[in-house]
Design a protein around this motif. Structure first.
Motif, PDB file in Angstrom:
ATOM      1  N   HIS A 169       0.835  -1.207   0.000  1.00 51.97           N
ATOM      2  CA  HIS A 169       0.000   0.000   0.000  1.00 51.97           C
ATOM      3  C   HIS A 169       0.872   1.260   0.000  1.00 51.97           C
ATOM      4  O   HIS A 169       0.488   2.282   0.590  1.00 51.97           O
ATOM      5  N   ARG A 170       2.027   1.174  -0.653  1.00 50.73           N
ATOM      6  CA  ARG A 170       2.956   2.306  -0.666  1.00 50.73           C
ATOM      7  C   ARG A 170       2.279   3.562  -1.219  1.00 50.73           C
ATOM      8  O   ARG A 170       1.414   3.493  -2.091  1.00 50.73           O
ATOM      9  N   ASP A 171       2.706   4.687  -0.638  1.00 46.40           N
ATOM     10  CA  ASP A 171       2.177   6.011  -1.007  1.00 46.40           C
ATOM     11  C   ASP A 171       0.714   6.196  -0.589  1.00 46.40           C
ATOM     12  O   ASP A 171       0.082   7.168  -0.993  1.00 46.40           O
ATOM     13  N   GLU A 172       0.184   5.271   0.209  1.00 43.55           N
ATOM     14  CA  GLU A 172      -1.181   5.410   0.725  1.00 43.55           C
ATOM     15  C   GLU A 172      -1.128   5.599   2.247  1.00 43.55           C
ATOM     16  O   GLU A 172      -0.259   5.068   2.921  1.00 43.55           O
ATOM     17  N   MET A 173      -2.084   6.334   2.764  1.00 42.35           N
ATOM     18  CA  MET A 173      -2.206   6.482   4.207  1.00 42.35           C
ATOM     19  C   MET A 173      -2.846   5.224   4.785  1.00 42.35           C
ATOM     20  O   MET A 173      -3.940   4.819   4.373  1.00 42.35           O
ATOM     21  N   ILE A 174      -2.159   4.582   5.731  1.00 42.27           N
ATOM     22  CA  ILE A 174      -2.699   3.385   6.388  1.00 42.27           C
ATOM     23  C   ILE A 174      -2.971   3.753   7.846  1.00 42.27           C
ATOM     24  O   ILE A 174      -2.047   4.070   8.605  1.00 42.27           O
ATOM     25  N   GLY A 211      20.702  -0.078   3.578  1.00 41.89           N
ATOM     26  CA  GLY A 211      21.027   1.103   2.786  1.00 41.89           C
ATOM     27  C   GLY A 211      19.881   1.627   1.947  1.00 41.89           C
ATOM     28  O   GLY A 211      20.113   2.286   0.928  1.00 41.89           O
ATOM     29  N   MET A 212      18.647   1.376   2.377  1.00 41.06           N
ATOM     30  CA  MET A 212      17.489   1.830   1.599  1.00 41.06           C
ATOM     31  C   MET A 212      16.959   3.149   2.156  1.00 41.06           C
ATOM     32  O   MET A 212      15.858   3.238   2.710  1.00 41.06           O
ATOM     33  N   ASP A 213      17.780   4.191   1.987  1.00 40.95           N
ATOM     34  CA  ASP A 213      17.388   5.507   2.474  1.00 40.95           C
ATOM     35  C   ASP A 213      16.205   6.069   1.695  1.00 40.95           C
ATOM     36  O   ASP A 213      15.522   6.990   2.172  1.00 40.95           O
ATOM     37  N   GLY A 214      15.977   5.550   0.489  1.00 39.96           N
ATOM     38  CA  GLY A 214      14.871   6.031  -0.325  1.00 39.96           C
ATOM     39  C   GLY A 214      13.519   5.513   0.111  1.00 39.96           C
ATOM     40  O   GLY A 214      12.493   5.927  -0.428  1.00 39.96           O
ATOM     41  N   VAL A 215      13.501   4.587   1.090  1.00 37.78           N
ATOM     42  CA  VAL A 215      12.234   4.064   1.617  1.00 37.78           C
ATOM     43  C   VAL A 215      12.029   4.649   3.014  1.00 37.78           C
ATOM     44  O   VAL A 215      12.805   4.378   3.927  1.00 37.78           O
ATOM     45  N   GLN A 216      11.000   5.460   3.139  1.00 41.98           N
ATOM     46  CA  GLN A 216      10.757   6.159   4.394  1.00 41.98           C
ATOM     47  C   GLN A 216       9.340   5.891   4.893  1.00 41.98           C
ATOM     48  O   GLN A 216       8.406   5.749   4.103  1.00 41.98           O
ATOM     49  N   ILE A 217       9.209   5.832   6.223  1.00 41.68           N
ATOM     50  CA  ILE A 217       7.877   5.718   6.839  1.00 41.68           C
ATOM     51  C   ILE A 217       7.563   7.052   7.495  1.00 41.68           C
ATOM     52  O   ILE A 217       8.276   7.494   8.394  1.00 41.68           O
ATOM     53  N   SER A 218       6.509   7.692   7.021  1.00 38.46           N
ATOM     54  CA  SER A 218       6.097   8.966   7.615  1.00 38.46           C
ATOM     55  C   SER A 218       4.813   8.767   8.411  1.00 38.46           C
ATOM     56  O   SER A 218       4.066   7.803   8.189  1.00 38.46           O
ATOM     57  N   SER A 219       4.570   9.690   9.343  1.00 33.47           N
ATOM     58  CA  SER A 219       3.343   9.655  10.138  1.00 33.47           C
ATOM     59  C   SER A 219       2.721  11.044  10.091  1.00 33.47           C
ATOM     60  O   SER A 219       2.821  11.829  11.033  1.00 33.47           O
ATOM     61  N   LYS A 227       2.485   6.198   6.381  1.00 32.57           N
ATOM     62  CA  LYS A 227       2.568   6.149   4.929  1.00 32.57           C
ATOM     63  C   LYS A 227       3.995   5.746   4.556  1.00 32.57           C
ATOM     64  O   LYS A 227       4.964   6.333   5.040  1.00 32.57           O
ATOM     65  N   LEU A 228       4.112   4.723   3.708  1.00 29.68           N
ATOM     66  CA  LEU A 228       5.420   4.277   3.226  1.00 29.68           C
ATOM     67  C   LEU A 228       5.700   4.964   1.895  1.00 29.68           C
ATOM     68  O   LEU A 228       4.932   4.831   0.943  1.00 29.68           O
ATOM     69  N   LEU A 229       6.798   5.715   1.841  1.00 27.34           N
ATOM     70  CA  LEU A 229       7.200   6.447   0.641  1.00 27.34           C
ATOM     71  C   LEU A 229       8.427   5.782   0.034  1.00 27.34           C
ATOM     72  O   LEU A 229       9.382   5.461   0.743  1.00 27.34           O
ATOM     73  N   VAL A 230       8.378   5.562  -1.271  1.00 28.20           N
ATOM     74  CA  VAL A 230       9.466   4.873  -1.966  1.00 28.20           C
ATOM     75  C   VAL A 230      10.047   5.799  -3.032  1.00 28.20           C
ATOM     76  O   VAL A 230       9.348   6.189  -3.968  1.00 28.20           O
ATOM     77  N   GLU A 231      11.318   6.150  -2.883  1.00 30.39           N
ATOM     78  CA  GLU A 231      12.021   6.982  -3.858  1.00 30.39           C
ATOM     79  C   GLU A 231      13.393   6.385  -4.130  1.00 30.39           C
ATOM     80  O   GLU A 231      14.060   5.871  -3.229  1.00 30.39           O
ATOM     81  N   ASN A 232      13.824   6.476  -5.390  1.00 30.98           N
ATOM     82  CA  ASN A 232      15.147   5.992  -5.802  1.00 30.98           C
ATOM     83  C   ASN A 232      15.360   4.516  -5.495  1.00 30.98           C
ATOM     84  O   ASN A 232      16.502   4.070  -5.299  1.00 30.98           O
ATOM     85  N   VAL A 233      14.274   3.776  -5.395  1.00 33.62           N
ATOM     86  CA  VAL A 233      14.325   2.330  -5.203  1.00 33.62           C
ATOM     87  C   VAL A 233      13.333   1.707  -6.171  1.00 33.62           C
ATOM     88  O   VAL A 233      12.200   2.174  -6.293  1.00 33.62           O
ATOM     89  N   VAL A 234      13.755   0.683  -6.875  1.00 31.27           N
ATOM     90  CA  VAL A 234      12.888  -0.017  -7.829  1.00 31.27           C
ATOM     91  C   VAL A 234      12.158  -1.159  -7.116  1.00 31.27           C
ATOM     92  O   VAL A 234      12.780  -1.934  -6.395  1.00 31.27           O
TER      93      VAL A 234
END
Length: 386
Positions: A169-174, A211-219, A227-234
């Motif tokens: 559910h990346r990029d979605e508010m859970i 080393g997955m700094d491009g994957v962040q969990i925000s609140s 919300k899980l945000l994915v950047e610079n990671v495939v």
């Protein structure tokens, strides 16, 4: 953007085509125009459109039935219904149509539909930079930028599952309550909340370790959700879907590209994880891949490249060994290649699989074919693929 138009009346069909060609959206290509819904369904797979504009009220096969059939043949195609009657709106959206236009179609309203289509199309084309890759096909793994595959190690299985769920559910508010109900239904609210905080902390530390700094969990809502945000990671599933969506029609000049996308599927979505919430997505991706495998196999058979068709079917069998039709297809292919031992092997593998899984024998059709094959086996090759 490749578009097909279907309307049993020529005047609204022509009007819609004119509006589309004069729209502000670049690179629109009308690849098919039909007043006959049955003719449209015959040729839709060859055309491989990104979107289909369908009239609903038509003879022979109405637009709703046609839309359902098109989605079966081309699961990723976007459907836009056009009609002079608004009572069909609920049925249209039950088919996951992207939009519903009332006739006569107005230019301003059409432009909004095209903007939505363009956004979806561009999203599918976009492939993230190839740095770290999170692999979900077959299981949860990581491929480092230097190409090494690593199995992610987790302190707890709950943290691993929560990460997989958030990635799904990346990029979605859970919302926090949703997570607590799904992952700790038996615990009281205070205990479950502490376990959630611990799991979130564990996920963040694990991502840091890999080393997955491009994957962040925000609140963003003051701990009421994540919300899980994915950047610079495939994410391999996202990449595969994007490539599958943008594939050109299957022909001699594009078959290598199709083969490459076919091989990208490395197993079921989160295949080593028994997560019930992942089952619907697992089945959807499996269905998309099997549909593409069938297209590729049929193309090879049509062009009498039987060995290439065998390789496609062998991969299907390796991943999904309980499909009776797959064994039968391989039996017929091996017969065309005059490989009697392989025909026998597939038949007995099929019998073994059916006995172990269902305690039944092969279908009457297969048994009949096999008996005919045995009788003709000593004669000059005369079997056909049917």
């Amino acid at each position: 953007m490749r578009i097909v138009l279907v309307d049993d009346e020529i005047l609204p069909l022509t009007r819609l085509k004119t509006l589309l060609e004069k729209s502000n959206v670049p690179e629109i290509e009308i690849v098919g125009e039909y007043t006959d819904s049955l003719k449209a369904i015959e040729e839709i797979q060859t055309l491989q459109p990104n979107a289909v504009f369908l009239d609903i009220v038509m003879p022979d096969l109405d637009g709703l039935a046609l839309g359902e059939k098109i989605q079966e043949l081309l699961p990723d195609v976007e459907i836009v219904f056009t009609t002079g009657f608004d009572q069909y709106a609920i049925d249209a959206f039950n088919l996951h149509a992207i939009d519903y236009l009332l006739k006569p179609v107005q230019n301003v309203r059409l432009e909004k539909t095209l903007e939505r289509l363009e956004h979806i199309n561009n999203k599918h084309k976009k492939v993230p930079p190839k740095h770290t890759i999170i692999k979900l096909f077959g299981g949860l793994n990581v491929v480092t930028p230097d190409g090494h595959t690593q199995l992610m190690k987790w302190r707890t299985s709950k943290a691993k599952e929560l990460f997989a769920f958030m990635l799904n559910h990346r990029d979605e508010m859970i919302y926090r309550d949703t997570i607590l109900e799904l992952f700790w239904p038996e615990s009281d609210i205070d205990k479950a909340s502490k376990q959630l905080y611990t799991a979130i902390y564990t996920i963040r530390q694990t991502l840091k370790n890999y080393g997955m700094d491009g994957v962040q969990i925000s609140s963003p809502l003051l701990n009421s959700g994540y919300k899980l945000l994915v950047e610079n990671v495939v994410v391999d599933v996202e990449q595969w879907l994007s490539c599958l969506k943008s594939l050109p029609p299957l022909q001699e000049t594009s078959v290598d590209e199709h083969e490459k996308i076919f091989q990208m599927y490395a197993g079921d979505y989160l295949g080593d994880c028994d997560y019930l919430w992942a089952e619907s997505e697992r089945e959807r991706l499996r269905r998309l891949w099997l549909h593409h495998a069938h297209q590729l196999s049929e193309f090879y058979i049509k062009n009498e490249n039987y060995m290439a068709a065998v390789k496609v079917q062998e991969k299907v069998q390796a991943l999904f060994s309980d499909a009776e039709e797959n064994y039968f297809t391989l039996m017929k292919l091996y017969d065309l290649l005059n490989n009697t031992a392989a025909v026998e092997e597939q038949y007995w593998l099929l019998k073994k699989m059916l006995q172990e899984h269902l305690a039944v024998e092969p279908s009457e059709e297969i048994e009949s074919w096999y008996e005919s094959w045995k009788q003709a086996n000593a004669m000059p090759h005369a079997q056909t693929f049917s």
